[in-house]
Write an enzyme that holds these catalytic residues in place. Structure first.
Site, PDB file in Angstrom:
ATOM      1  N   ASP A 216       0.647  -1.350  -0.060  1.00 43.16           N
ATOM      2  CA  ASP A 216      -0.011  -0.080   0.069  1.00 43.16           C
ATOM      3  C   ASP A 216       0.946   1.341   0.065  1.00 43.16           C
ATOM      4  OD1 ASP A 216      -2.781   1.156   0.404  1.00 43.16           O
ATOM      5  OD2 ASP A 216      -2.059   1.854   2.274  1.00 43.16           O
ATOM      6  N   GLU A 267      14.975 -14.595  -0.405  1.00 45.71           N
ATOM      7  CA  GLU A 267      15.267 -15.599   0.390  1.00 45.71           C
ATOM      8  C   GLU A 267      14.264 -16.514   0.226  1.00 45.71           C
ATOM      9  OE1 GLU A 267      16.200 -14.456   4.231  1.00 45.71           O
ATOM     10  OE2 GLU A 267      17.278 -12.470   3.596  1.00 45.71           O
TER      11      GLU A 267
END
Length: 543
Positions: A216, A267
């Site tokens: 957002d 990751e």
């Protein structure tokens, strides 16, 4: 809830070849779930995670690749969940963390990925940090927000997007910044503690199997450190914020945040970040999608364009050009929880519905990903919500001058029973009132109607899955008057021509190819041409 059974289409992780890779998001169709309005599982009149879990077979049957869920966190309720109290929890209205983990597991079994909404620009004024900041101006928590000393006037001319000044006073006379509602104080990203906490939040949800985040206000976070006045009046252009608001948006430091977040996602293979970047300059929007930053940043030009071949040509061409410079795919958007519904924006009634059908075929043909807003596949119109039932702070902050966004957030109609299947039998009234005749647009009715909006979407999504030319590859854009043509070429060399007649008269399209799908049954095919009515679209294979 409806007894209609929607068989799952697949048990694999994804159905498009590109979607099976770690970069599934490049061509994915993502379905936005406004959680509060999607499906109520416990009968309290509020959509929740249990209700969403029960409707996952519908999303698999529809043919989407992933779902993006609007904020599910504990919230002060001032702005539809975008005023967050605890970023690593679930609002009791929606369930708990275990419910979200179960949702992710169920979705995975159906070949669907789950993307969460994250809100880094501001918190709730009920967040523990802000409460401590109010109680003690010298606390570490006070440094995590934007405060200014007591004075007669606000520190500068910045305005709230929801109306009025962007500064409010604390009980002890200080000013604090909120570029949205007063209940949403802006976080100070120049304090390292803010960045560290959000990195913990990302890992918390990634460890629970989510496939990424919609970010957002990704163009926000940092503000001018000297709090200088914005150089122009607060009047955003048609397509987003521009240089007149240079002190509040798009500060260069924000890109370092996305590099840090990208490293975290790296990751967790197969995860992604898509940013809400409401800037007028699409080249600036595309910079957020450089290879080491967000994976995608929304292209909002079509969302904010009128029904016009000229406007849509510019919207498609400018996005393709801008995002190609950074090697990113375009995430296309026609509807979301902040904008009036497609049918209403395009004229309402039969005309608006015809145009929304045609726009759907355009959206789902373009190379890149497509983001669908829940209910657009049903052709839902904007609902006129009575003033006494409204919840949106935009309505209240503007003194009623702006209607607000409640009308595109009315609960979905699932069947033709009383309450349209949104809640179980005997449930509380829905959190927003349902309009008369809402059941006429119900999933149960449209799923059995070969000419319905829902059937059109499902057919389009199935063809998009089957054709490498749709959603993948490249596109050439051309326009002749009110007729827009997109020539889509897949990685295998296959070609689908998309023709959209945005004018008022039938046009003749020369072709020897096959009509794959049309937005209306009134398309007439002859030996070498197709007669395409006004406000309609067709997909043509080039045999």
């Amino acid at each position: 809830m409806s007894a209609r059974v929607f068989p799952a289409r697949r048990a694999t992780a994804a159905h498009r070849p590109a979607a099976q890779s770690a970069e599934w998001w490049r061509t994915a169709v993502v379905y936005q779930v406004y959680l509060r309005s999607f499906a109520d599982g416990n009968g309290d009149g509020i959509g929740d995670l249990a209700g969403l879990r029960s409707r996952l077979p519908y999303l698999s049957w529809l043919g989407v690749d992933a779902l993006w869920i609007n904020p599910h966190y504990p919230s002060g309720g001032a702005d539809g969940g975008y005023d967050v109290i605890d970023y690593r929890a679930v609002d009791p209205d929606y369930g708990d963390v275990g419910d979200l983990e179960a949702l992710v597991d169920d979705a995975r079994r159906l070949g669907l990925r789950v993307v969460l909404d994250v809100v880094p620009n501001h918190s709730s004024d009920q967040h523990p940090w802000f409460r401590k900041a109010l109680a003690d101006p010298d606390s570490p928590e006070a440094a995590r927000y934007h405060f200014a000393p007591p004075s007669e006037q606000p520190p500068n001319n910045w305005k709230s997007l929801f109306g009025g000044p962007a500064w409010s006073r604390t009980p002890d006379g200080r000013w604090y910044l909120h570029l949205f509602a007063p209940e949403q104080p802006d976080l100070n990203w120049r304090d390292p503690a803010v960045a560290a906490d959000f990195e913990r939040t990302l890992r918390f949800w990634l460890d629970r199997g989510v496939s990424g985040f919609r970010v957002d206000v990704a163009y926000g976070l940092f503000k001018d450190p000297e709090l200088r006045d914005n150089p122009g009046l607060y009047s955003p252009t048609l397509f987003g914020h521009g240089p007149e608001q240079a002190m509040t948006w798009n500060q260069p430091e924000v890109h370092d945040v996305w590099r840090s977040w990208r490293a975290i996602c790296d990751e967790y293979p197969g995860t992604m970040l898509v940013g809400e970047v409401c800037l007028a300059d699409l080249e600036q929007v595309a910079l957020y999608s450089r290879p080491d930053e967000l994976h995608q940043s929304f292209a909002f030009r079509l969302l904010k364009s009128p029904w016009s071949a000229d406007a849509f040509e510019d919207g498609v061409r400018s996005a393709l050009d801008a995002f190609s410079t950074v090697g990113a795919s375009v995430p296309w958007v026609l509807g979301n929880h902040d904008k009036d519904r497609l049918v209403t924006r395009f004229g309402g009634g039969a005309v608006g519905t015809a145009r929304a059908r045609a726009a759907a075929l355009l959206l789902l043909s373009l190379p890149g990903s497509a983001y669908l807003y829940a209910g657009d596949e049903l052709g839902l119109p904007q609902v006129p919500v009575p003033d006494e039932a409204k919840r949106d702070p935009i309505f209240f902050r503007s003194g009623g001058a702006r209607a607000g966004r409640d009308g595109c957030r009315v609960p979905l109609p699932w069947n033709t029973a009383p309450g349209v299947g949104f809640s179980p039998d005997g449930a509380a009234a829905p959190w927003l009132p349902l309009p008369e005749g809402w059941d006429s647009l119900a999933v149960s009715r449209q799923s059995r109607d070969g000419a319905s909006m829902l059937t059109l979407y499902r057919r389009a999504l199935a063809l998009r899955e089957a054709s490498p030319a749709l959603g993948s590859g490249t596109a050439e854009v051309s326009r002749a008057g009110d007729v827009l043509t997109i020539r889509c070429t897949g990685p295998d060399g296959s070609v689908v021509r998309v023709v959209v007649n945005m004018g008022a008269e039938t046009t003749l399209v020369r072709t020897r190819g096959t009509v794959l799908l049309a937005s209306t049954t009134t398309v007439k095919r002859s030996a070498h041409s197709v007669a395409l009515p006004a406000d309609s679209a067709v997909w043509l294979s080039e045999d």
